[in-house]
Design an enzyme around this catalytic site. Structure first.
Site, PDB file in Angstrom:
ATOM      1  N   MET A 279       0.763  -1.219   0.093  1.00  0.00           N
ATOM      2  CA  MET A 279       0.283   0.042   0.094  1.00  0.00           C
ATOM      3  C   MET A 279       0.893   1.247  -0.131  1.00  0.00           C
ATOM      4  O   MET A 279       0.464   2.421   0.178  1.00  0.00           O
ATOM      5  CB  MET A 279      -1.081   0.008   1.056  1.00  0.00           C
ATOM      6  CG  MET A 279      -1.823  -1.128   1.143  1.00  0.00           C
ATOM      7  SD  MET A 279      -3.622  -1.017   2.088  1.00  0.00           S
ATOM      8  CE  MET A 279      -2.821  -0.747   3.611  1.00  0.00           C
TER       9      MET A 279
ATOM     10  N   TYR B 277       4.092   3.987   0.840  1.00  0.00           N
ATOM     11  CA  TYR B 277       4.837   4.486   1.811  1.00  0.00           C
ATOM     12  C   TYR B 277       5.889   3.730   2.140  1.00  0.00           C
ATOM     13  O   TYR B 277       6.086   3.390   3.406  1.00  0.00           O
ATOM     14  CB  TYR B 277       3.926   4.964   2.945  1.00  0.00           C
ATOM     15  CG  TYR B 277       4.515   6.110   3.561  1.00  0.00           C
ATOM     16  CD1 TYR B 277       4.428   7.434   2.969  1.00  0.00           C
ATOM     17  CD2 TYR B 277       4.843   6.325   4.760  1.00  0.00           C
ATOM     18  CE1 TYR B 277       4.897   8.549   3.490  1.00  0.00           C
ATOM     19  CE2 TYR B 277       5.425   7.394   5.520  1.00  0.00           C
ATOM     20  CZ  TYR B 277       5.483   8.560   4.766  1.00  0.00           C
ATOM     21  OH  TYR B 277       5.676   9.666   5.505  1.00  0.00           O
TER      22      TYR B 277
ATOM     23  N   HIS C 102       9.263  -2.992   3.213  1.00  0.00           N
ATOM     24  CA  HIS C 102       9.122  -3.130   1.660  1.00  0.00           C
ATOM     25  C   HIS C 102      10.392  -3.233   1.059  1.00  0.00           C
ATOM     26  O   HIS C 102      10.124  -4.414   0.028  1.00  0.00           O
ATOM     27  CB  HIS C 102       8.329  -1.949   1.418  1.00  0.00           C
ATOM     28  CG  HIS C 102       6.981  -1.415   2.003  1.00  0.00           C
ATOM     29  ND1 HIS C 102       7.113  -0.327   2.712  1.00  0.00           N
ATOM     30  CD2 HIS C 102       5.743  -2.149   2.079  1.00  0.00           C
ATOM     31  CE1 HIS C 102       5.834  -0.059   3.425  1.00  0.00           C
ATOM     32  NE2 HIS C 102       4.762  -1.527   2.773  1.00  0.00           N
TER      33      HIS C 102
ATOM     34  N   GLN D 296     -10.191  -2.870   2.592  1.00  0.00           N
ATOM     35  CA  GLN D 296      -9.422  -3.587   3.704  1.00  0.00           C
ATOM     36  C   GLN D 296      -9.958  -2.338   4.936  1.00  0.00           C
ATOM     37  O   GLN D 296      -9.123  -2.586   6.003  1.00  0.00           O
ATOM     38  CB  GLN D 296      -8.126  -4.146   3.670  1.00  0.00           C
ATOM     39  CG  GLN D 296      -7.074  -3.193   3.425  1.00  0.00           C
ATOM     40  CD  GLN D 296      -6.077  -3.949   2.847  1.00  0.00           C
ATOM     41  OE1 GLN D 296      -5.962  -4.158   1.805  1.00  0.00           O
ATOM     42  NE2 GLN D 296      -4.953  -3.934   3.920  1.00  0.00           N
TER      43      GLN D 296
ATOM     44  N   ASP E 292       3.013  -8.832   9.526  1.00  0.00           N
ATOM     45  CA  ASP E 292       1.692  -9.171   9.420  1.00  0.00           C
ATOM     46  C   ASP E 292       1.507 -10.730   9.208  1.00  0.00           C
ATOM     47  O   ASP E 292       1.036 -10.992   8.514  1.00  0.00           O
ATOM     48  CB  ASP E 292       1.242  -8.499   8.167  1.00  0.00           C
ATOM     49  CG  ASP E 292       1.141  -7.077   8.313  1.00  0.00           C
ATOM     50  OD1 ASP E 292       0.604  -6.341   8.943  1.00  0.00           O
ATOM     51  OD2 ASP E 292       2.048  -6.422   7.292  1.00  0.00           O
TER      52      ASP E 292
ATOM     53  N   GLN F 121      -2.019 -11.975   8.184  1.00  0.00           N
ATOM     54  CA  GLN F 121      -2.183 -11.819   7.052  1.00  0.00           C
ATOM     55  C   GLN F 121      -1.489 -12.815   6.101  1.00  0.00           C
ATOM     56  O   GLN F 121      -2.171 -13.236   5.261  1.00  0.00           O
ATOM     57  CB  GLN F 121      -1.567 -10.494   6.491  1.00  0.00           C
ATOM     58  CG  GLN F 121      -1.733  -9.972   5.126  1.00  0.00           C
ATOM     59  CD  GLN F 121      -1.241  -8.751   4.429  1.00  0.00           C
ATOM     60  OE1 GLN F 121      -2.218  -7.983   4.710  1.00  0.00           O
ATOM     61  NE2 GLN F 121      -0.225  -8.332   4.291  1.00  0.00           N
TER      62      GLN F 121
ATOM     63  N   MET G  30       8.784  -1.768  11.801  1.00  0.00           N
ATOM     64  CA  MET G  30       8.782  -0.993  10.672  1.00  0.00           C
ATOM     65  C   MET G  30       7.369  -0.993  10.221  1.00  0.00           C
ATOM     66  O   MET G  30       6.759  -2.192  10.017  1.00  0.00           O
ATOM     67  CB  MET G  30       9.871  -1.043   9.588  1.00  0.00           C
ATOM     68  CG  MET G  30      11.075  -0.687  10.274  1.00  0.00           C
ATOM     69  SD  MET G  30      12.008   0.008   8.716  1.00  0.00           S
ATOM     70  CE  MET G  30      13.343   0.723   9.522  1.00  0.00           C
TER      71      MET G  30
ATOM     72  N   SER H  50       4.490   1.625   7.940  1.00  0.00           N
ATOM     73  CA  SER H  50       3.844   2.980   7.248  1.00  0.00           C
ATOM     74  C   SER H  50       3.304   3.634   8.277  1.00  0.00           C
ATOM     75  O   SER H  50       3.345   4.896   8.359  1.00  0.00           O
ATOM     76  CB  SER H  50       2.964   2.718   6.104  1.00  0.00           C
ATOM     77  OG  SER H  50       3.858   1.735   5.193  1.00  0.00           O
TER      78      SER H  50
HETATM   79  O1  PAF Z   1       0.071  -5.623   3.693  1.00  0.00           O
HETATM   80  C1  PAF Z   1      -0.439  -4.731   2.953  1.00  0.00           C
HETATM   81  O2  PAF Z   1       0.213  -3.729   2.735  1.00  0.00           O
HETATM   82  C2  PAF Z   1      -1.868  -4.957   2.226  1.00  0.00           C
HETATM   83  O3  PAF Z   1      -2.648  -5.510   3.411  1.00  0.00           O
HETATM   84  C3  PAF Z   1      -1.591  -5.746   1.086  1.00  0.00           C
HETATM   85  C4  PAF Z   1      -1.342  -7.102   1.127  1.00  0.00           C
HETATM   86  C5  PAF Z   1      -0.789  -4.944   0.188  1.00  0.00           C
HETATM   87  C6  PAF Z   1      -2.917  -5.758   0.405  1.00  0.00           C
HETATM   88  O4  PAF Z   1      -3.699  -4.280   0.350  1.00  0.00           O
END
Ligand code: PAF
Length: 308
Positions: free
Chosen positions: A30, A32, A37, A61, A150, A153, A184, A186
């Site tokens: 997403m 930033y 990342h 989301q 995450d 996730q 870390m 965003s």
């Molecule tokens: O982890 C994230 O940044 C978001 O949940 C993702 C996996 C890009 C889905 O929008």
């Protein structure tokens, strides 16, 4: 690096790479960008031939009371960072491009989404799995990279890919920390200086819990008390949850044995932050994974010290 906004153009480039025998690596984001990342992009660059990074703040989301409008954005900075990591395609679609009409088809992973963040964000993971399934379908990656910060996730996306037979390997990459231990995110951009200092209590609590487990503690309630006791010493930090769960199905455990995830979430100022560690206990052997400390940007080739 090419920046692309249209799904049609993205498919075309990915199709051509695959037709030439290339493997497509994918990092959904997403934006930033921070060192976390960038570590995903680096992993994708090392493993695959065409590296695609998506930059899309997915409205699906976010609940209506959440931070969709305020979510930090820096398109130019993100493009520069992705280019520096050797990314081939930055896919930055508009909301209309991803959702030309409100979707009536969504992807829902039961069970794994019920606890931890799913308890206070009941619609969040449906939004994540729906957009990730769509992005996988647009990109067609052979490998997709997600951070272990995450952790829920990652477990949910893995299960979705397995249940739907998606031909993609979901790769989990180390959680990346600031030198003072803060995971870390965003959303750290939301932290005022005093909140920023207070937020380190989350990683300090995990480290204290890790020390107890290394010293022989196996009672999950005891570890929970250590976590919440330390976090409670910071009045700026309002705990959402602190849980000890099985790493595979995320169900609560009473005893710390096998692979266990110790996860916390808390509100600090305007930010809701999450952090975790995984602990593997076999007989008397304890391995704690708290992630890695971000490399010093002035020494980009320095090895990343593990904070296990
Ligand atoms: O982890 C994230 O940044 C978001 O949940 C993702 C996996 C890009 C889905 O929008």
């Amino acid at each position: 690096m090419r920046t692309i906004e249209r799904v049609h153009d993205l498919r075309d480039l990915c199709d051509r790479a695959r037709a030439a025998g290339g493997r497509v690596g994918f990092v959904p984001t997403m934006g930033y960008f921070h060192a976390g990342h960038r570590s995903l992009m680096r992993a994708a660059r090392a493993d695959t031939d065409l590296v695609v990074v998506s930059l899309f703040v997915n409205p699906l989301q976010f609940a209506p009371n959440e931070d969709l409008a305020a979510y930090p954005r820096d398109r130019a900075g993100d493009a520069a960072a992705a280019e520096a990591e050797g990314v081939d395609i930055l896919f930055a679609p508009t909301t209309d491009e991803v959702y030309p009409r409100p979707p009536v088809t969504t992807v829902r992973v039961e069970g794994l989404t019920a606890g931890l963040c799913g308890r206070s964000r009941p619609t969040h993971f449906d939004g994540v799995t729906t957009v990730v399934a769509k992005l996988f379908s647009m990109v067609g990656p052979s490998r997709a990279y997600f951070g272990r910060k995450d952790a829920q996730q990652l477990a949910v996306v893995r299960r979705m890919a397995a249940d739907l037979d998606l031909p993609v390997e979901v790769v989990g990459c180390p959680l990346v920390r600031e030198p003072d231990g803060l995971a870390m995110s965003s959303r750290n951009a939301y932290l005022e200086p005093d909140d920023r200092r207070a937020a380190t209590v989350l990683s300090r609590a995990l480290e204290a819990a890790a020390a107890e487990i290394r010293a022989g503690a196996r009672d999950a309630d005891h570890v929970h008390r250590v976590l919440t006791g330390l976090i409670a010493t910071e009045p700026r930090v309002q705990i959402d949850y602190a849980e000890v769960v099985a790493a595979d199905d995320l169900t609560p455990v009473t005893e710390i044995t096998g692979d266990v995830l110790v996860a916390v979430a808390a509100h600090v100022g305007r930010a809701r932050l999450i952090d975790n560690m995984t602990v593997t206990v076999h007989d008397d052997q304890v391995v704690v994974d708290l992630g890695v400390v971000a490399p010093d940007p002035s020494a980009p080739e320095s090895p990343q010290p593990e904070v296990v």
